[in-house]
Design an enzyme around this catalytic site. Structure first.
Site, PDB file in Angstrom:
ATOM      1  CD  GLU A 125      -3.058  -1.089   0.739  1.00 37.28           C
ATOM      2  OE1 GLU A 125      -3.983  -1.220  -0.111  1.00 37.28           O
ATOM      3  OE2 GLU A 125      -2.459  -2.067   1.117  1.00 37.28           O
ATOM      4  CB  THR A 126       1.350   4.074  -2.142  1.00 36.62           C
ATOM      5  OG1 THR A 126       2.620   3.264  -2.395  1.00 36.62           O
ATOM      6  CG2 THR A 126       2.101   5.467  -1.958  1.00 36.62           C
TER       7      THR A 126
END
Length: 271
Positions: A47-48
């Site tokens: 995830e970003t």
């Protein structure tokens, strides 16, 4: 040339190279979705998180390498760590606006960060006959998690969860499982353990998944008759979470607390 700050934080752990690494990109205003997706793919982490300031806090969005998702726990924890350490060092509470509604984060006196997340129910379903072959073990029971499009799988004991070596390709090909499968069992040194596999979201195995504990906490609270629970996600990196089921008015919520450790700080250079 435009540049953006970026942080990489190991979430739900008190040691470097443990927990779940998340990239955090603070913004002054939203970028084009295609650019945010390209940055998430380039980061190649599960995830970003991107966030922008608003009047009462921040708006936050999360991207896997392949898609935007409506809720992410570890990247929210990582974003809160960045805000408390770099943007609001005197603060102890903040509010994120998200696709899953308002998400508050509190910095507790013990240094743990506590997320206020929605409680997500699960419902019994028939176990797909091919799932046992894909997992290499026969599930005790199977549950549908409609709100976040996952499937919850109960195994007999912690050892079975730890030993699991699923056929990721087979799981990804089973469309009726949704985005991924949450595999869980009662714990030996904690209340419950879990692992999470989401090949449909571009993640073979997520090291530590805060959002799945929105499902796991109410599930185990009902089975164990307790509202406060200690959890361990037993991936190779591993992570520890403290969960509490709460009622806020007529709404059930889950408090998910964890720690975070910084790994890197840098800049993204864009044309």
């Amino acid at each position: 040339m435009q540049s953006l700050p970026i942080y990489q934080i190991d979430a739900f752990t008190d040691r470097l190279f443990g927990g779940n690494p998340a990239a955090v990109v603070p913004l002054e205003h939203w970028l084009d979705e295609r650019l945010m997706q390209a940055i998430a793919l380039e980061n190649n982490l599960s995830e970003t998180a991107f966030f922008v300031p608003v009047d009462d806090g921040y708006e936050i969005r999360w991207f896997t390498p392949t898609r935007e998702v409506p809720l992410c726990g570890h990247a929210t924890l990582a974003s809160a760590w960045v805000i408390f350490e770099h943007l609001q060092p005197t603060g102890s509470r903040l509010l994120f606006r998200s696709a899953s509604g308002p998400l508050a984060v509190e910095k507790r006196a013990d240094g743990w960060l506590e997320l206020d997340f929605p409680s997500i129910p699960s419902m019994p379903r028939d176990t797909p006959p091919e799932l046992a072959n894909a997992l290499g073990v026969q599930p005790e029971a199977c549950f549908t998690v409609e709100k976040d499009a996952n499937t919850l799988v109960l195994l007999g004991d912690e050892a079975a969860v730890r030993r699991l070596q699923p056929d990721i390709t087979a799981i990804g090909a089973m469309a009726d499982l949704g985005l991924g499968i949450i595999v869980t069992a009662a714990g030996t040194e904690c209340d419950f353990v879990s692992r999470y596999f989401a090949p449909a979201g571009g993640i073979e195995e997520d090291p530590v998944t805060g959002s799945t504990h929105c499902v796991l906490a109410p599930f185990w609270a009902t089975r164990l008759g307790r509202r406060q629970l200690r959890a361990r996600q037993v991936s190779a990196r591993g992570g520890t979470l403290h969960c509490e089921l709460r009622n806020v008015g007529d709404e059930a919520r889950v408090a998910i607390a964890g720690q975070a450790v910084p790994y890197l700080e840098g800049r993204i250079f864009l044309p």
